[in-house]
Design a protein around this motif. Sequence first.
Motif, PDB file in Angstrom:
ATOM      1  N   LEU A 237     -19.252   4.365  34.468  1.00 26.67           N
ATOM      2  CA  LEU A 237     -18.242   3.312  34.427  1.00 26.67           C
ATOM      3  C   LEU A 237     -16.916   3.765  33.821  1.00 26.67           C
ATOM      4  CD1 LEU A 237     -20.445   0.283  33.312  1.00 26.67           C
ATOM      5  CD2 LEU A 237     -19.553   0.757  35.593  1.00 26.67           C
ATOM      6  N   SER A 238     -16.985   4.754  32.926  1.00 27.19           N
ATOM      7  CA  SER A 238     -15.782   5.159  32.194  1.00 27.19           C
ATOM      8  C   SER A 238     -15.058   6.352  32.787  1.00 27.19           C
ATOM      9  CB  SER A 238     -16.146   5.472  30.735  1.00 27.19           C
ATOM     10  OG  SER A 238     -16.688   4.349  30.105  1.00 27.19           O
ATOM     11  N   TRP A 239     -15.787   7.237  33.514  1.00 28.57           N
ATOM     12  CA  TRP A 239     -15.163   8.483  33.909  1.00 28.57           C
ATOM     13  C   TRP A 239     -15.378   8.878  35.371  1.00 28.57           C
ATOM     14  CZ3 TRP A 239     -12.440   9.057  29.787  1.00 28.57           C
ATOM     15  CH2 TRP A 239     -12.980   8.846  28.513  1.00 28.57           C
ATOM     16  N   GLU A 240     -16.453   8.465  36.000  1.00 22.15           N
ATOM     17  CA  GLU A 240     -16.886   9.179  37.185  1.00 22.15           C
ATOM     18  C   GLU A 240     -16.488   8.590  38.539  1.00 22.15           C
ATOM     19  OE1 GLU A 240     -20.994  10.287  36.944  1.00 22.15           O
ATOM     20  OE2 GLU A 240     -20.482  12.017  35.711  1.00 22.15           O
ATOM     21  N   THR A 241     -15.357   7.917  38.639  1.00 22.68           N
ATOM     22  CA  THR A 241     -14.807   7.583  39.951  1.00 22.68           C
ATOM     23  C   THR A 241     -13.374   8.105  39.975  1.00 22.68           C
ATOM     24  OG1 THR A 241     -13.892   5.420  39.320  1.00 22.68           O
ATOM     25  CG2 THR A 241     -16.211   5.483  40.028  1.00 22.68           C
ATOM     26  N   PRO A 242     -12.901   8.582  41.114  1.00 23.66           N
ATOM     27  CA  PRO A 242     -11.546   9.146  41.175  1.00 23.66           C
ATOM     28  C   PRO A 242     -10.468   8.181  40.687  1.00 23.66           C
ATOM     29  CG  PRO A 242     -12.778   9.693  43.157  1.00 23.66           C
ATOM     30  CD  PRO A 242     -13.635   8.740  42.382  1.00 23.66           C
ATOM     31  N   LEU A 243     -10.592   6.899  41.033  1.00 27.31           N
ATOM     32  CA  LEU A 243      -9.582   5.932  40.622  1.00 27.31           C
ATOM     33  C   LEU A 243      -9.554   5.781  39.100  1.00 27.31           C
ATOM     34  CD1 LEU A 243      -7.456   3.893  41.452  1.00 27.31           C
ATOM     35  CD2 LEU A 243      -9.256   2.149  41.619  1.00 27.31           C
ATOM     36  N   VAL A 244     -10.736   5.696  38.491  1.00 27.63           N
ATOM     37  CA  VAL A 244     -10.808   5.562  37.030  1.00 27.63           C
ATOM     38  C   VAL A 244     -10.270   6.810  36.346  1.00 27.63           C
ATOM     39  CG1 VAL A 244     -12.408   5.425  35.082  1.00 27.63           C
ATOM     40  CG2 VAL A 244     -12.708   3.910  37.035  1.00 27.63           C
ATOM     41  N   LEU A 245     -10.627   7.967  36.864  1.00 21.88           N
ATOM     42  CA  LEU A 245     -10.148   9.212  36.272  1.00 21.88           C
ATOM     43  C   LEU A 245      -8.624   9.323  36.363  1.00 21.88           C
ATOM     44  CD1 LEU A 245     -12.860  11.763  37.458  1.00 21.88           C
ATOM     45  CD2 LEU A 245     -12.381  11.065  35.105  1.00 21.88           C
ATOM     46  N   GLN A 246      -8.050   8.930  37.487  1.00 22.27           N
ATOM     47  CA  GLN A 246      -6.595   8.976  37.629  1.00 22.27           C
ATOM     48  C   GLN A 246      -5.930   7.991  36.684  1.00 22.27           C
ATOM     49  OE1 GLN A 246      -5.030  11.196  39.041  1.00 22.27           O
ATOM     50  NE2 GLN A 246      -6.269  12.030  40.704  1.00 22.27           N
ATOM     51  N   GLY A 247      -6.580   6.832  36.491  1.00 18.89           N
ATOM     52  CA  GLY A 247      -6.048   5.879  35.521  1.00 18.89           C
ATOM     53  C   GLY A 247      -6.104   6.434  34.108  1.00 18.89           C
ATOM     54  N   ASN A 248      -7.201   7.093  33.786  1.00  9.71           N
ATOM     55  CA  ASN A 248      -7.319   7.740  32.476  1.00  9.71           C
ATOM     56  C   ASN A 248      -6.230   8.791  32.288  1.00  9.71           C
ATOM     57  OD1 ASN A 248      -9.614   6.204  32.139  1.00  9.71           O
ATOM     58  ND2 ASN A 248     -11.041   7.884  32.501  1.00  9.71           N
ATOM     59  N   ALA A 249      -6.007   9.596  33.322  1.00 20.93           N
ATOM     60  CA  ALA A 249      -4.996  10.656  33.262  1.00 20.93           C
ATOM     61  C   ALA A 249      -3.612  10.069  33.012  1.00 20.93           C
ATOM     62  CB  ALA A 249      -5.014  11.455  34.559  1.00 20.93           C
ATOM     63  N   PHE A 250      -3.311   8.964  33.690  1.00 14.31           N
ATOM     64  CA  PHE A 250      -1.998   8.328  33.544  1.00 14.31           C
ATOM     65  C   PHE A 250      -1.798   7.817  32.124  1.00 14.31           C
ATOM     66  CE2 PHE A 250       0.753   4.529  33.844  1.00 14.31           C
ATOM     67  CZ  PHE A 250       1.901   5.129  34.344  1.00 14.31           C
ATOM     68  N   VAL A 251      -2.822   7.153  31.574  1.00 12.44           N
ATOM     69  CA  VAL A 251      -2.718   6.628  30.208  1.00 12.44           C
ATOM     70  C   VAL A 251      -2.580   7.772  29.204  1.00 12.44           C
ATOM     71  CG1 VAL A 251      -3.933   5.357  28.400  1.00 12.44           C
ATOM     72  CG2 VAL A 251      -3.973   4.519  30.744  1.00 12.44           C
ATOM     73  N   HIS A 252      -3.357   8.840  29.388  1.00 12.16           N
ATOM     74  CA  HIS A 252      -3.250  10.007  28.504  1.00 12.16           C
ATOM     75  C   HIS A 252      -1.819  10.547  28.499  1.00 12.16           C
ATOM     76  CE1 HIS A 252      -7.098  10.976  26.805  1.00 12.16           C
ATOM     77  NE2 HIS A 252      -7.727  10.956  27.967  1.00 12.16           N
ATOM     78  N   LEU A 253      -1.255  10.741  29.678  1.00 11.19           N
ATOM     79  CA  LEU A 253       0.083  11.324  29.793  1.00 11.19           C
ATOM     80  C   LEU A 253       1.133  10.417  29.162  1.00 11.19           C
ATOM     81  CD1 LEU A 253       1.971  13.506  30.839  1.00 11.19           C
ATOM     82  CD2 LEU A 253       1.961  12.367  33.073  1.00 11.19           C
ATOM     83  N   CYS A 254       1.081   9.132  29.480  1.00 12.24           N
ATOM     84  CA  CYS A 254       2.076   8.195  28.946  1.00 12.24           C
ATOM     85  C   CYS A 254       1.964   8.066  27.433  1.00 12.24           C
ATOM     86  CB  CYS A 254       1.912   6.827  29.604  1.00 12.24           C
ATOM     87  SG  CYS A 254       2.368   6.782  31.358  1.00 12.24           S
TER      88      CYS A 254
END
Length: 393
Positions: free
Chosen positions: A239-256
């Motif tokens: 639920l937290s990491w293993e779908t491409p959409l969720v991972l891209q959302g995580n990446a965006f939040v990390h960067l911002c």
Amino acid sequence: MRTPNTMDQTHAPFLNEDKSPVASVVACVTAIGAMYIYFLMFAGFAFVEFAQTVVGKGGMRLVLGVLGAGGVGGCVLAARMFSASRGRWQLVGGFAGCAAGALVTLVAHSEAVVLVAALLVGLSTGATAVWLSLCLRPTLHSSRLGMWCGLGTGLAYALCNQPFLFEGTLRARIITAAVAAGVGMLVAMRMRAGPSKPSSLPDYGFRAAAGWVAVLFAMVFLDTLVFFIIQNSMTLKQLSWETPLVLQGNAFVHLCAAFVTGLVLDQRWPGVAALVALVLLIASCVVLGLHIEHFPKARMLYIAAVSIYSTILIHLAARGGRPVFTAVLFAVSGWLASGLALGIAIAVDARQVPPFVVVLALVVGAAGLFARVLSLKRAQEMESERLVQRKAM
């Protein structure tokens, strides 16, 4: 009106021998990214995962002990060996050691070789982090040190959350770490380690420095524990990491989060950034402990907190220009905190953060921030007294 400065106006300006400021920025941002990618993809987690497949759960205490001792030892040795005239080549050598540690791991099929790899990975990662931090300000010589630290940190986290890397095999992640170290070697050749004076800002006084070590220790400890729990829970991991959409959302939040934190640090508000990170991290732990099924919805709290404190960590070390402080910061707040968290998690097979651990981390973190505030207040009082004495003369 803000007066232009270069991180600390007690530092005498000098000319960067690199005639291209853009090249210096690219080198520093890339080196920060390479260091964090190496740790995130390998030294902090993939190596531990690989070692456990070789030595089993029972042998992990020794492996973690060697890895942690190597990390602490690498920090101490780097501080003792550091030389402004040889700084860039020390950094090149540090990244080379990191690459070697990853490559040795690939052929480690016995406990003895795993222990050798653990020592090499720990020593080289610890030393490289210290040398990199001491090279950043002299290379950039910029009032935007925070912004570039935030960008490098955010890009590393964002890249590590890309599906093709995050979902890669263990071998692929180890190879990625080796490649990142190789890139670090190349860009390190464009960096420099001096001349530079240590910062005279109050943050590097004994009490404030101890406060920073405490608050960052608390956050690194909680981060490591939460990440281990997520990685070892099939439901949370999916639920937290293993779908491409969720991972891209995580990446965006990390960067911002990392980039905005860098901008905040350039405005001299590190205490505010640290407080926000601590609150977000504690909140994510509470959700994980009390309402585990709701954690995926609250994961952005955790993600933002991690990027914020990671940016503070590298910026605080780089801004200070103090080898001993940098070594203590990475050794205690980095290696000891993460090693202790991993050791506890593996030993008790943790599935949630124990409430007493959250409370203890909150107390330690809050005490660290309070110690810093007291130190800054005392420094301001002493400065006011000096000004009064000068006017009276």
